[in-house]
Design an enzyme around this catalytic site. Structure first.
Site, mmCIF file in Angstrom:
data_model
loop_
_atom_site.group_PDB
_atom_site.id
_atom_site.type_symbol
_atom_site.label_atom_id
_atom_site.label_comp_id
_atom_site.label_asym_id
_atom_site.label_seq_id
_atom_site.Cartn_x
_atom_site.Cartn_y
_atom_site.Cartn_z
ATOM 1 N N HIS A 67 0.858 -1.185 0.000
ATOM 2 C CA HIS A 67 0.000 0.000 0.000
ATOM 3 C C HIS A 67 0.895 1.236 0.000
ATOM 4 C CE1 HIS A 67 -3.908 1.988 1.572
ATOM 5 N NE2 HIS A 67 -3.223 2.827 0.845
ATOM 6 N N HIS B 291 5.735 4.060 4.543
ATOM 7 C CA HIS B 291 6.314 2.719 4.662
ATOM 8 C C HIS B 291 6.710 2.214 3.270
ATOM 9 C CE1 HIS B 291 2.083 1.874 3.932
ATOM 10 N NE2 HIS B 291 1.718 1.965 5.193
ATOM 11 N N GLU C 63 -2.579 -1.661 -3.221
ATOM 12 C CA GLU C 63 -3.688 -0.873 -2.668
ATOM 13 C C GLU C 63 -3.289 0.590 -2.659
ATOM 14 O OE1 GLU C 63 -4.666 -2.437 1.175
ATOM 15 O OE2 GLU C 63 -5.677 -4.109 0.211
ATOM 16 N N THR D 122 -4.309 5.327 9.119
ATOM 17 C CA THR D 122 -4.503 4.090 8.369
ATOM 18 C C THR D 122 -5.839 4.189 7.651
ATOM 19 O OG1 THR D 122 -4.480 1.667 8.426
ATOM 20 C CG2 THR D 122 -5.639 2.793 10.232
ATOM 21 N N HIS E 92 -8.241 -5.759 6.893
ATOM 22 C CA HIS E 92 -7.975 -4.723 7.901
ATOM 23 C C HIS E 92 -8.272 -5.234 9.306
ATOM 24 C CE1 HIS E 92 -6.621 -0.542 8.553
ATOM 25 N NE2 HIS E 92 -7.131 -0.788 9.721
ATOM 26 N N ASP E 93 -7.189 -5.390 10.062
ATOM 27 C CA ASP E 93 -7.255 -5.850 11.463
ATOM 28 C C ASP E 93 -7.718 -7.293 11.610
ATOM 29 O OD1 ASP E 93 -8.043 -2.683 13.125
ATOM 30 O OD2 ASP E 93 -6.148 -3.631 12.575
ATOM 31 N N GLY F 255 -1.800 -7.756 7.221
ATOM 32 C CA GLY F 255 -0.444 -7.236 7.370
ATOM 33 C C GLY F 255 -0.070 -6.930 8.801
ATOM 34 N N HIS F 256 -0.741 -5.962 9.382
ATOM 35 C CA HIS F 256 -0.287 -5.455 10.689
ATOM 36 C C HIS F 256 -0.187 -6.569 11.728
ATOM 37 C CE1 HIS F 256 0.476 -2.146 13.506
ATOM 38 N NE2 HIS F 256 -0.090 -2.950 14.373
HETATM 39 C C1 LIG Z 1 -6.688 -0.749 3.063
HETATM 40 C C2 LIG Z 1 -6.270 -1.385 4.320
HETATM 41 O O1 LIG Z 1 -7.027 -1.582 5.215
HETATM 42 C C3 LIG Z 1 -4.915 -1.823 4.431
HETATM 43 O O2 LIG Z 1 -4.628 -2.470 3.268
HETATM 44 C C4 LIG Z 1 -3.905 -0.743 4.508
HETATM 45 O O3 LIG Z 1 -2.852 -1.108 3.661
HETATM 46 C C5 LIG Z 1 -3.322 -0.594 5.850
HETATM 47 O O4 LIG Z 1 -2.470 0.506 5.735
HETATM 48 P P1 LIG Z 1 -1.346 0.748 6.832
HETATM 49 O O5 LIG Z 1 -0.417 -0.467 6.780
HETATM 50 O O6 LIG Z 1 -0.704 2.039 6.363
HETATM 51 O O7 LIG Z 1 -2.050 0.834 8.144
HETATM 52 N N1 LIG Z 2 -6.419 -4.656 2.835
HETATM 53 C C1 LIG Z 2 -6.026 -4.972 4.189
HETATM 54 C C2 LIG Z 2 -4.544 -5.155 4.232
HETATM 55 O O1 LIG Z 2 -3.896 -5.245 3.210
HETATM 56 C C3 LIG Z 2 -3.860 -5.257 5.534
HETATM 57 O O2 LIG Z 2 -4.565 -4.641 6.570
HETATM 58 P P1 LIG Z 2 -3.960 -4.888 8.052
HETATM 59 O O3 LIG Z 2 -3.945 -6.377 8.261
HETATM 60 O O4 LIG Z 2 -2.567 -4.302 8.041
HETATM 61 O O5 LIG Z 2 -4.896 -4.173 8.981
#
Ligand SMILES: CC(=O)[C@@H](O)[C@H](O)COP(=O)(O)O
Ligand SMILES: NCC(=O)COP(=O)(O)O
Length: 238
Positions: free
Chosen positions: A43, A50, A70, A101, A191-192, A214-215
């Site tokens: 993203h 980042h 994204e 975010t 997301h989350d 991701g996170h």
């Molecule tokens: C769109 C979404 O929810 C995530 O894909 C986004 O990439 C999170 O972005 P950050 O890693 O900048 O929080």
């Molecule tokens: N589209 C969601 C994504 O790519 C990752 O979201 P997150 O797991 O970092 O909240």
């Protein structure tokens, strides 16, 4: 089976925090695939907090699974990058510049004309399109009118309410997915999502093609190791 796309944004966050090249973001993308992920998501935000545009260009030729970019398509720089590198999928997210975010989906009714136009540009370039939406039936109906291939259901509200009442938390997503499928839309989500809430989500949201995570995954990898963590997430999707 629902595919897992690993979002490597937070590898880049750690790298940028010291200004060097450790951790190696390109290696993180390659290892995600080597460890079993079905795709890699990045993203590149306008401020490149980042993922940098250079990371996207470096990763693209090395991807052997699926590459999902994204971003906020209201930035010409982003549109140009996507058309240049031609990922398998572009996911359009309606973020404002200063957001910490992503925190909401598109108003697919209000922005119908704009979305229809930009989706047409990416589809003409042979790139699958997905648009970030809230699990609201009217927004799903609007998404179908834009010509997008898929929607990505924004799952933070699910994650927030999961511990309190998982059935109530997932219900809007189940309904939104059923409606999207009726309209011929592919269904992604993200997301989350994390190791605690993913399996229940995947078992209760029909026709779920892909989750991008991701996170939480990167945070888990700090404790369980990257390869083991990807395997743990994949097991939640079986
Ligand atoms: C769109 C979404 O929810 C995530 O894909 C986004 O990439 C999170 O972005 P950050 O890693 O900048 O929080
Ligand atoms: N589209 C969601 C994504 O790519 C990752 O979201 P997150 O797991 O970092 O909240």
């Amino acid at each position: 089976m629902t595919k897992l796309s690993v979002n490597i944004n937070k590898f880049a966050t750690l790298r940028n925090s010291r200004g060097g090249s450790n951790p190696d973001v390109v290696k993180a993308a390659m290892d995600a695939e080597a460890f079993g992920a079905n795709g890699v998501t990045v993203h590149p935000r306008p401020d490149e907090r980042h993922i940098r545009y250079a990371d996207v260009r470096a990763i693209r030729p090395l991807i052997t699974t699926e590459f999902n970019i994204e971003g906020n398509c209201q930035e010409q720089k982003f549109i140009d990058l996507v058309l240049e590198v031609k990922p398998h999928q572009v996911t359009l997210v309606p973020d404002a510049l200063g957001q910490i975010t992503s925190n909401h989906g598109w108003d697919t009714l209000r922005h119908a004309d704009y979305l229809r136009e930009i989706i047409g540009v990416f589809k003409a370039a042979g790139i699958r399109t997905s648009i970030f939406v809230d699990p609201v039936i009217n927004m799903i109906n609007g998404a179908a009118e834009t010509g997008t291939d898929r929607v990505e259901l924004y799952t933070e509200p699910y994650a927030v309410h999961f511990a309190l009442d998982r059935e109530a938390a997932v219900a809007p997503f189940t309904a939104a997915a059923k409606r999207a499928h009726e309209l011929g839309l592919g269904i992604n989500a993200g997301h989350d999502l994390d190791l605690q809430n993913l399996q229940f989500f995947a078992r209760n949201v029909p026709h779920l093609a892909e989750v991008s995570i991701g996170h939480a995954l990167v945070c888990d990898a700090l404790y369980y190791g990257y390869e083991n963590t990807i395997q743990l997430y994949l097991r939640q999707l079986k």
